[in-house]
Design an enzyme around this catalytic site. Structure first.
Site, mmCIF file in Angstrom:
data_model
loop_
_atom_site.group_PDB
_atom_site.id
_atom_site.type_symbol
_atom_site.label_atom_id
_atom_site.label_comp_id
_atom_site.label_asym_id
_atom_site.label_seq_id
_atom_site.Cartn_x
_atom_site.Cartn_y
_atom_site.Cartn_z
ATOM 1 C CG HIS A 138 -1.952 -1.031 1.248
ATOM 2 N ND1 HIS A 138 -3.228 -0.809 1.706
ATOM 3 C CD2 HIS A 138 -1.928 -2.330 0.856
ATOM 4 C CE1 HIS A 138 -3.942 -1.918 1.607
ATOM 5 N NE2 HIS A 138 -3.168 -2.856 1.100
ATOM 6 C CE1 TYR A 140 -7.444 2.379 8.381
ATOM 7 C CE2 TYR A 140 -5.239 3.215 8.856
ATOM 8 C CZ TYR A 140 -6.148 2.641 7.976
ATOM 9 O OH TYR A 140 -5.754 2.324 6.696
ATOM 10 C CD GLU A 145 -0.350 1.295 4.372
ATOM 11 O OE1 GLU A 145 -0.185 2.007 3.348
ATOM 12 O OE2 GLU A 145 -1.436 0.768 4.667
#
Length: 282
Positions: free
Chosen positions: A16, A76, A98
């Site tokens: 990502h 989150y 990420e």
């Protein structure tokens, strides 16, 4: 999902953008709130995430994420994430990587991103292959592979062995002691304790079949019966199961005895009839 159900992957990762961190399960929490929510293999996931982060050019230097890693739910919470689904349903340890603070990097940045992440990707792949315990499960009576189950004491998670070859690979943190158990319905479970080094350890299991009594008890262990009548019923069923062959032999002998007795009776009657006939006047 179909692909993952057909092929047993040990580990995987999705790439990502928008942050610089290695994210591991769980991604969601039971109460819907944001907080650290660990899965049964939290230590192993932290090890894998740290392997990636520390091999990266600057991920481990993050000021937002200590060590360059994070629990998904602590960052989150989201629900239906692929890494959670893979771990639950496919037995696959997946990370969400990420790899860039830029959500939409320009095409001319791709070579730089590759250089920054190349060693991380290679070391992550190597760690999946070179850590943990692997081996095969066999039946002692036939030598055939068994599609059994591998569990680790203290970790509430099961790894399935392959159907064709009975092979398994269980990721674990190096440098620790583990009690590894192999199970298979119809066979006696076996466990062994290992001290895991920096490389993967091979442990094969050879399981012995359960006896007739043990198999019967295993089949009936799910019965939620109570009271003396249930106990009596269980005793009668148990007795019948264990002595079925004896009953068959007794029945055959009984029939043989009755037929023989009937034949003797008929023969005796025939002789008496012949004797009476010979005494009658002509």
């Amino acid at each position: 999902m179909k692909w993952l159900s057909e092929i047993r992957f040990t580990g995987s990762a999705t790439l990502h953008g928008g942050a610089l961190v290695a994210n591991y399960p769980w991604d969601g929490t039971s109460d819907g709130r944001k907080h650290y929510y660990s899965c049964p293999d939290d230590d192993t996931f932290r090890f894998l995430a740290s392997t990636y982060s520390q091999s990266h050019r600057n991920m481990s230097l993050s000021t937002e994420f200590p060590g360059g890693i994070t629990n998904g739910a602590f960052w989150y919470p989201i629900y239906g994430a692929m890494q959670d689904w893979n771990y639950i349903h496919a037995g696959c340890f997946e990370l969400t990587l990420e790899v860039s603070d830029d959500k939409w990097p320009m095409i001319d940045e791709i070579p730089t991103l590759w250089e920054h992440n190349k060693m991380s990707l290679l070391n992550l792949a190597a760690s999946v292959l070179k850590t943990g315990v692997h081996g095969r499960i066999f039946a002692s009576d036939s030598g055939t592979p068994l599609p059994g189950f591998i569990t680790i004491k203290g970790i509430n998670y099961t790894v399935n062995a392959g159907r064709a070859f009975g092979d398994y690979h269980r990721l674990l943190v190096p440098g620790e002691r583990y009690e590894v158990m192999a199970t298979m319905p119809g066979y006696k479970s076996k466990a062994t304790t290992i001290s895991l080094g920096e490389t993967a350890m091979t442990v094969d299991f050879i399981l012995d079949p359960e006896t007739t009594t043990e198999r019967y008890l295993w089949r009936t262990s799910g019965c939620n019966c109570g009271g003396s009548s249930s106990s009596s019923k269980f005793g009668l069923e148990m007795f019948w199961t264990l002595h079925f062959e004896v009953y068959v032999v007794i029945i055959i002998l009984l029939f043989w005895f009755l037929i023989r007795r009937r034949l003797k009776s008929n023969l005796s009657n025939d002789k008496q009839h012949a004797a009476r006939s010979s005494l009658l006047p002509a």
